[in-house]
Write a protein that holds these residues in place. Structure first.
Motif, mmCIF file in Angstrom:
data_model
loop_
_atom_site.group_PDB
_atom_site.id
_atom_site.type_symbol
_atom_site.label_atom_id
_atom_site.label_comp_id
_atom_site.label_asym_id
_atom_site.label_seq_id
_atom_site.Cartn_x
_atom_site.Cartn_y
_atom_site.Cartn_z
ATOM 1 N N THR A 11 0.812 -1.223 0.000
ATOM 2 C CA THR A 11 0.000 0.000 0.000
ATOM 3 C C THR A 11 0.846 1.274 0.000
ATOM 4 N N THR A 12 1.501 1.536 1.110
ATOM 5 C CA THR A 12 2.266 2.783 1.242
ATOM 6 C C THR A 12 3.365 2.912 0.195
ATOM 7 N N PHE A 13 4.109 1.815 -0.062
ATOM 8 C CA PHE A 13 5.256 1.887 -0.966
ATOM 9 C C PHE A 13 4.963 1.356 -2.365
ATOM 10 N N GLN A 14 3.689 1.055 -2.658
ATOM 11 C CA GLN A 14 3.280 0.664 -4.014
ATOM 12 C C GLN A 14 4.124 -0.484 -4.589
ATOM 13 N N MET A 15 4.281 -1.546 -3.807
ATOM 14 C CA MET A 15 4.999 -2.770 -4.180
ATOM 15 C C MET A 15 6.518 -2.601 -4.246
ATOM 16 N N ASN A 16 7.024 -1.464 -3.825
ATOM 17 C CA ASN A 16 8.467 -1.241 -3.788
ATOM 18 C C ASN A 16 9.025 -1.825 -2.486
ATOM 19 N N PRO A 17 9.818 -2.907 -2.559
ATOM 20 C CA PRO A 17 10.317 -3.553 -1.335
ATOM 21 C C PRO A 17 11.528 -2.845 -0.722
ATOM 22 N N THR A 18 12.115 -1.903 -1.443
ATOM 23 C CA THR A 18 13.357 -1.272 -0.991
ATOM 24 C C THR A 18 13.231 -0.552 0.349
ATOM 25 N N PRO A 19 12.172 0.255 0.581
ATOM 26 C CA PRO A 19 12.079 0.930 1.888
ATOM 27 C C PRO A 19 12.060 -0.038 3.068
ATOM 28 N N VAL A 20 11.254 -1.096 2.975
ATOM 29 C CA VAL A 20 11.177 -2.079 4.068
ATOM 30 C C VAL A 20 12.508 -2.803 4.224
ATOM 31 N N ASN A 21 13.098 -3.218 3.108
ATOM 32 C CA ASN A 21 14.380 -3.919 3.179
ATOM 33 C C ASN A 21 15.478 -3.014 3.732
ATOM 34 N N SER A 22 15.414 -1.739 3.400
ATOM 35 C CA SER A 22 16.415 -0.785 3.916
ATOM 36 C C SER A 22 16.311 -0.663 5.437
ATOM 37 N N ILE A 23 15.076 -0.605 5.921
ATOM 38 C CA ILE A 23 14.856 -0.529 7.371
ATOM 39 C C ILE A 23 15.390 -1.783 8.053
ATOM 40 N N LEU A 24 15.099 -2.951 7.473
ATOM 41 C CA LEU A 24 15.529 -4.222 8.062
ATOM 42 C C LEU A 24 17.054 -4.346 8.051
ATOM 43 N N VAL A 25 17.685 -3.911 6.968
ATOM 44 C CA VAL A 25 19.146 -3.980 6.899
ATOM 45 C C VAL A 25 19.769 -3.050 7.938
ATOM 46 N N THR A 26 19.211 -1.862 8.077
ATOM 47 C CA THR A 26 19.718 -0.916 9.076
ATOM 48 C C THR A 26 19.609 -1.492 10.488
ATOM 49 N N LEU A 27 18.460 -2.108 10.784
ATOM 50 C CA LEU A 27 18.275 -2.729 12.094
ATOM 51 C C LEU A 27 19.231 -3.906 12.291
ATOM 52 N N THR A 28 19.514 -4.640 11.204
ATOM 53 C CA THR A 28 20.464 -5.751 11.281
ATOM 54 C C THR A 28 21.857 -5.245 11.631
ATOM 55 N N VAL A 29 22.267 -4.151 10.996
ATOM 56 C CA VAL A 29 23.582 -3.563 11.281
ATOM 57 C C VAL A 29 23.674 -3.161 12.751
ATOM 58 N N ILE A 30 22.622 -2.518 13.259
ATOM 59 C CA ILE A 30 22.623 -2.066 14.650
ATOM 60 C C ILE A 30 22.654 -3.254 15.614
ATOM 61 N N ALA A 31 21.722 -4.210 15.401
ATOM 62 C CA ALA A 31 21.608 -5.360 16.311
ATOM 63 C C ALA A 31 22.877 -6.212 16.307
ATOM 64 N N SER A 32 23.413 -6.493 15.121
ATOM 65 C CA SER A 32 24.603 -7.346 15.037
ATOM 66 C C SER A 32 25.837 -6.638 15.601
ATOM 67 N N SER A 33 25.939 -5.337 15.365
ATOM 68 C CA SER A 33 27.095 -4.584 15.874
ATOM 69 C C SER A 33 27.111 -4.580 17.400
ATOM 70 N N VAL A 34 25.954 -4.343 18.005
ATOM 71 C CA VAL A 34 25.873 -4.308 19.469
ATOM 72 C C VAL A 34 26.178 -5.691 20.047
ATOM 73 N N LEU A 35 25.620 -6.752 19.434
ATOM 74 C CA LEU A 35 25.847 -8.113 19.914
ATOM 75 C C LEU A 35 27.322 -8.497 19.810
ATOM 76 N N VAL A 36 27.918 -8.228 18.656
ATOM 77 C CA VAL A 36 29.329 -8.582 18.457
ATOM 78 C C VAL A 36 30.223 -7.788 19.408
ATOM 79 N N TYR A 37 29.947 -6.488 19.570
ATOM 80 C CA TYR A 37 30.771 -5.675 20.472
ATOM 81 C C TYR A 37 30.650 -6.163 21.918
ATOM 82 N N PHE A 38 29.418 -6.466 22.350
ATOM 83 C CA PHE A 38 29.214 -6.949 23.718
ATOM 84 C C PHE A 38 29.960 -8.263 23.939
ATOM 85 N N THR A 39 29.866 -9.163 22.965
ATOM 86 C CA THR A 39 30.550 -10.453 23.081
ATOM 87 C C THR A 39 32.061 -10.258 23.136
ATOM 88 N N TYR A 40 32.572 -9.362 22.302
ATOM 89 C CA TYR A 40 34.017 -9.067 22.305
ATOM 90 C C TYR A 40 34.451 -8.496 23.655
#
Length: 535
Positions: A469-498
């Motif tokens: 609806t909002t993005f008219q079948m364009n998956p890029t905005p949702v995928n961009s949000i998910l990738v950004t969240l992945t970078v944040i979540a993985s960076s924090v997890l890896v840093y904490f483990t280190y």
């Protein structure tokens, strides 16, 4: 010709039913075109778009997929069916662990067979059911039955202790390959038997839950269940829950060198420092040796939360940060599985090409788990926990970026990485839970992790709605949000483990130096307050 042993028959039976029932719901991308062809949820579309030949169980016209696709309402409803199924199969993990620990694997197998039967009947009789949604109900019941029959098979790793890793790898590979069930259905349906309707296919599928039921009654072991923690300990350490060698083992698998092995047995305290943990149970010679090796290999991560109560472990950053990472990764994986064709149609601007990509994905998904097994074993055997987390995070981020680029070559590369990454990701998560939280609480902690991520996975429907609806079948905005969240979540997890690995290494070094000064063995057990104390 030698007599075939009963344990071998049991393993073969478990692998067979896992191939057909452990996780077929993840083959949704292959099943979806059949559901569309047979008019599932077509009533949600404008009547002008509904061919009169659809919606019957006896006369199904196979449409040209490139020319005809689902309307928005139908597409969302079909994707919602997968969202609920994928979420449910993770949510139910906690209940499966409880049933296994309390009632054993046979009861678990009976329950799984019952749910699979009900799901199969719901889909087979869907054309005649009006009181509830048979497709959503059937797919959800499939999602519940799969974990019951899959997870209850893990105990068979105890049948051949020397081959426990191989058996678990075969079972996991069978789970990954089970998504091929709907791929082969689609292959036959579109090329040779266009009259193989849902009713006919799922009526024939009833043989699978019947096979599982008969195996549980006549073939599978009747003794009490070995907990998931016991299976995981056998896989990670090669020891039973008491820290001893399994029956028939002489220790050569753990310590190949006979001289070193005999030296250890004659002088148990020589060169061995116990793992830094809160576990007050006095450990065996073998356990101290293996866990000291693991603690060194994981750079202090092994034993981080061992001996703590499940509630303490769940409240810790170790759990919370992994939960955040797992939720994001699971959302991304399942969102792609549900929408692979529509995403490719938009990115490539070519419906025919998107159809080919979808077909490649249908084949690659079940093969990915099998092909990646040697790689997974190599990484876990030779890399530290921190390194494994760094690898899985890097691959996840790379896949995300490849999915943002409108390029056939890069999209295919992303798909090939995804199908290999998916089983690797699940294996790293379970390995992390075992090494960080320990084996006594493994079933509870890992089950809760999967359960909570399954609940959060229901948010996939919101992402799907936004895309349509909002993005008219364009998956890029949702995928961009998910990738950004992945970078944040993985960076924090890896840093904490280190950070924690450095802290724990320093503590172990201080204790080791103290022991060398005093000439006594270091006392590395922690009491429940987190301070160092005696056994």
């Amino acid at each position: 010709m030698g007599k075939v042993s009963l344990p071998l028959v049991q393993v073969i039976c478990a692998i067979t039913w896992c191939l057909f029932a452990a996780g077929p719901i993840f083959g949704f991308a292959a099943l979806k075109p059949i559901l569309i062809d047979q008019g599932v949820y077509a009533e949600l579309c404008p009547h002008a778009n509904i061919p009169t030949s659809l919606g019957t169980s006896t006369n199904v016209q196979v449409l040209k997929e490139v020319e005809t696709g689902p309307c928005t309402a139908q597409d969302l409803k079909l994707n919602f069916m997968f969202t609920v199924g994928a979420g449910t199969t993770n949510i139910i993990a906690l209940a499966v662990g409880y049933v296994l620990d309390v009632h054993g694997p046979r009861i678990c197998g009976f329950i799984g067979s019952a749910f699979l039967t009900l799901g199969t009947l719901s889909l087979a009789l869907s054309a005649n059911i009006r009181t509830f949604d048979p497709y959503l109900a059937g797919y959800t019941l499939f999602a519940i039955g799969g974990p019951f029959v899959f997870i209850s098979s893990f105990q068979l790793a105890n049948s051949f202790p020397k081959k426990s890793g191989t058996i678990l790898a075969l079972l996991t590979g069978a789970f990954d390959s089970s998504s091929a069930l709907f791929f082969f259905y689609r292959l036959f349906y579109q090329n040779w038997t266009p009259n193989l309707t849902l009713e006919k296919f799922f009526t024939g599928y009833l043989i699978v839950p019947a096979f599982i039921l008969l195996c549980q009654i006549f073939i599978m072991p009747k003794e009490s269940y070995k907990t998931l923690g016991a299976v995981e300990k056998l896989e990670v350490e090669g020891l039973d829950m008491d820290g001893n060698l399994p029956a028939g083992e002489d220790g050569s698998r753990i310590i190949p060198d006979e001289t070193e092995r005999q030296s250890l047995l004659s002088n148990p305290s020589s060169g061995i420092r116990p793992v830094l943990s809160a576990n007050s149970r006095r450990k065996s010679v073998w356990e101290n040796y293996v866990e000291a090796k693991l603690e060194k290999k994981t750079r202090g991560i092994f034993g981080a939360m061992h001996g703590r109560s499940a509630s303490e472990q769940i409240k810790s950053p170790w759990f919370m940060l992994m939960l955040m990472f797992v939720v994001i990764c699971m959302l991304r994986i399942n969102y792609f599985v549900a929408t692979v064709r529509s995403q490719e149609e938009y990115l490539l601007d070519d419906a025919a090409l998107a159809l080919k990509v979808n077909a490649i994905f249908d084949v690659a998904l079940p093969l990915g788990g099998i092909i990646s097994i040697p790689f997974i074993g190599m990484v876990l055997d030779h890399c530290s926990t921190l390194t494994a987390l760094l690898i899985v995070s890097s691959i996840s981020i790379l896949i995300g970026f490849l999915g943002l680029i409108p390029s056939l070559v890069l999209n295919l590369l992303g798909i090939f990485l995804l199908v290999a990454y998916r089983p690797f990701y699940y294996t790293v998560v379970s390995d992390y839970c075992a090494k960080v939280f320990g084996f006594d609480t493994f079933g509870t902690v890992y089950g809760l992790l999967m359960c909570l991520s399954g609940v959060c996975n229901m948010g996939q429907s919101l992402l799907d709605n936004l895309t349509h609806t909002t993005f008219q079948m364009n998956p890029t905005p949702v995928n961009s949000i998910l990738v950004t969240l992945t970078v944040i979540a993985s960076s924090v997890l890896v840093y904490f483990t280190y950070w924690q690995s450095k802290v724990r290494e320093e503590k172990m070094l201080v204790l080791q130096q103290a022991s060398e000064t005093t000439g006594n063995s270091p006392d590395t057990n922690l009491d429940q307050s987190g301070q160092y104390g005696s056994v």
